[in-house]
Scaffold this motif. Sequence first.
Motif, PDB file in Angstrom:
ATOM      1  N   ALA A 174       0.832  -1.207   0.000  1.00 22.58           N
ATOM      2  CA  ALA A 174       0.000   0.000   0.000  1.00 22.58           C
ATOM      3  C   ALA A 174       0.866   1.257   0.000  1.00 22.58           C
ATOM      4  O   ALA A 174       0.548   2.246  -0.679  1.00 22.58           O
ATOM      5  CB  ALA A 174      -0.924  -0.004   1.212  1.00 22.58           C
ATOM      6  N   GLY A 177       2.277   1.675  -3.439  1.00 24.34           N
ATOM      7  CA  GLY A 177       1.217   2.054  -4.364  1.00 24.34           C
ATOM      8  C   GLY A 177       0.839   3.515  -4.276  1.00 24.34           C
ATOM      9  O   GLY A 177       0.373   4.104  -5.254  1.00 24.34           O
ATOM     10  N   SER A 178       1.023   4.128  -3.114  1.00 20.41           N
ATOM     11  CA  SER A 178       0.629   5.532  -2.925  1.00 20.41           C
ATOM     12  C   SER A 178       1.652   6.525  -3.475  1.00 20.41           C
ATOM     13  O   SER A 178       1.356   7.719  -3.572  1.00 20.41           O
ATOM     14  CB  SER A 178       0.432   5.814  -1.433  1.00 20.41           C
ATOM     15  N   THR A 202       1.688   6.351 -10.566  1.00 23.85           N
ATOM     16  CA  THR A 202       1.927   5.894  -9.197  1.00 23.85           C
ATOM     17  C   THR A 202       2.293   4.410  -9.173  1.00 23.85           C
ATOM     18  O   THR A 202       2.149   3.699 -10.172  1.00 23.85           O
ATOM     19  CB  THR A 202       0.671   6.086  -8.332  1.00 23.85           C
ATOM     20  N   ALA A 204       0.608   2.231  -7.691  1.00 20.34           N
ATOM     21  CA  ALA A 204      -0.643   1.504  -7.915  1.00 20.34           C
ATOM     22  C   ALA A 204      -0.919   1.341  -9.407  1.00 20.34           C
ATOM     23  O   ALA A 204      -1.371   0.269  -9.853  1.00 20.34           O
ATOM     24  CB  ALA A 204      -1.798   2.233  -7.233  1.00 20.34           C
ATOM     25  N   ASP A 205      -0.632   2.383 -10.188  1.00 21.50           N
ATOM     26  CA  ASP A 205      -0.796   2.276 -11.640  1.00 21.50           C
ATOM     27  C   ASP A 205       0.135   1.202 -12.200  1.00 21.50           C
ATOM     28  O   ASP A 205      -0.255   0.411 -13.071  1.00 21.50           O
ATOM     29  CB  ASP A 205      -0.464   3.613 -12.315  1.00 21.50           C
ATOM     30  N   ARG A 207       1.332  -1.382 -10.660  1.00 16.69           N
ATOM     31  CA  ARG A 207       0.929  -2.710 -10.198  1.00 16.69           C
ATOM     32  C   ARG A 207      -0.167  -3.315 -11.076  1.00 16.69           C
ATOM     33  O   ARG A 207      -0.324  -4.532 -11.140  1.00 16.69           O
ATOM     34  CB  ARG A 207       0.481  -2.635  -8.740  1.00 16.69           C
ATOM     35  N   GLU A 208      -0.925  -2.484 -11.762  1.00 16.16           N
ATOM     36  CA  GLU A 208      -2.001  -2.970 -12.616  1.00 16.16           C
ATOM     37  C   GLU A 208      -1.495  -3.594 -13.910  1.00 16.16           C
ATOM     38  O   GLU A 208      -2.249  -4.287 -14.601  1.00 16.16           O
ATOM     39  CB  GLU A 208      -2.965  -1.826 -12.943  1.00 16.16           C
ATOM     40  N   ALA A 229       6.587  -2.647  -7.630  1.00 15.88           N
ATOM     41  CA  ALA A 229       5.189  -2.211  -7.504  1.00 15.88           C
ATOM     42  C   ALA A 229       4.439  -2.999  -6.447  1.00 15.88           C
ATOM     43  O   ALA A 229       3.415  -2.545  -5.930  1.00 15.88           O
ATOM     44  CB  ALA A 229       4.484  -2.343  -8.853  1.00 15.88           C
ATOM     45  N   ARG A 230       4.955  -4.171  -6.106  1.00 21.60           N
ATOM     46  CA  ARG A 230       4.318  -5.037  -5.104  1.00 21.60           C
ATOM     47  C   ARG A 230       5.077  -5.046  -3.783  1.00 21.60           C
ATOM     48  O   ARG A 230       4.792  -5.860  -2.904  1.00 21.60           O
ATOM     49  CB  ARG A 230       4.199  -6.451  -5.674  1.00 21.60           C
TER      50      ARG A 230
END
Length: 356
Positions: A174, A177-178, A202, A204-205, A207-208, A229-230
């Motif tokens: 988290a 991701g922020s 970011t 989070a982006d 990680r997708e 990213a993880r």
Amino acid sequence: MCSVPRKIIHIDMDAFFASVEQRDAPELRGRPVAVGGARARGVVAAASYEARAFGVRSAMPSVTAVRRCPDLVFVKPRFEVYAAISRQIRAIFADYTDLIEPLSLDEAYLDVSEDRHALGSAQAIAEQIRARIKAETQLTASAGVSYNKFIAKLASDQNKPDGICVIPPGKGPAFVGSLPVKRFHGVGPVTAAKMARLGIETGADLRERSIDWLRAHFGSYADYLYGAARGIDDRPVRAHRQAKSVGAERTFETNLDDPAAIREALARVADAAWVRIERSGARGRTVTLKVRRADFHTITRAKSGLVPIADRAHFTAVGESLLAPLLPVAGGIRLLGLTMSAIVRDEEDVQPALPL
């Protein structure tokens, strides 16, 4: 993969060079200070927080720094003093662990998975180290505490100056991701701009995106990005890591084809590289020039001596001698880099050449 989470601390001194100068010269306290080249030429090796408020940063050309902060005070660097303080700080680290991986004179990773003094937590160890640094050097340090090196380094920058940030294993993804991806170590301005064009701003982006998608766009760099990213990073803290090279490179917005402009650009790259060389505390015998043409063909040339490169002027002169036979370059140049290698001092670790 490590079955038991490590306890990693990243210690980063706050505006180290500039803070030393402000400590030793009270009249500089509260003023915008740049350690480095003269106002007319050279680059900023370090900037005080007062200067950073105006946008002054390390590796910035001095003329640009003055435009941003007309009252900027330039101070000649005293690298022997910084190195001595760095050794003092490293001695403090050694009271808590033998697993110390220096990144430069002013930052290092520590693996404190073994609680040598039974302080109870990595956070308590980091707080005690910070308190001792302040008491013994009158300087402040920030710390990041986490379960791997990647997140610890991100965390140390979170509450600067003179702060600490603790990211436990359950909160790592988290936290990553922020954050904007431009804060990730190894994601320079060129890569960050490419990511922005691809819709990645970011963690989070990032990680997708699938590993296949990342490999298609970023090649061998994809595996690192996928893990980052993880919040995954299994690299151990490597004590006494052997230094390999240190330098700088610059990608130009428009290709350079005028020989005079290319030589001037090389001088700026050499200045920025020498800042990193001095910060690392290392010396080497080999200078390598990297030239990327407009058609993306990359040329490298190297020259080695019997003794280490002594100073910035010598380093720049060798780079110029490597460049001269390549000029003019058909179609122009889009990137220049200059690196020192064949390191002969391994007391201080160094960072790889990074984009400016």
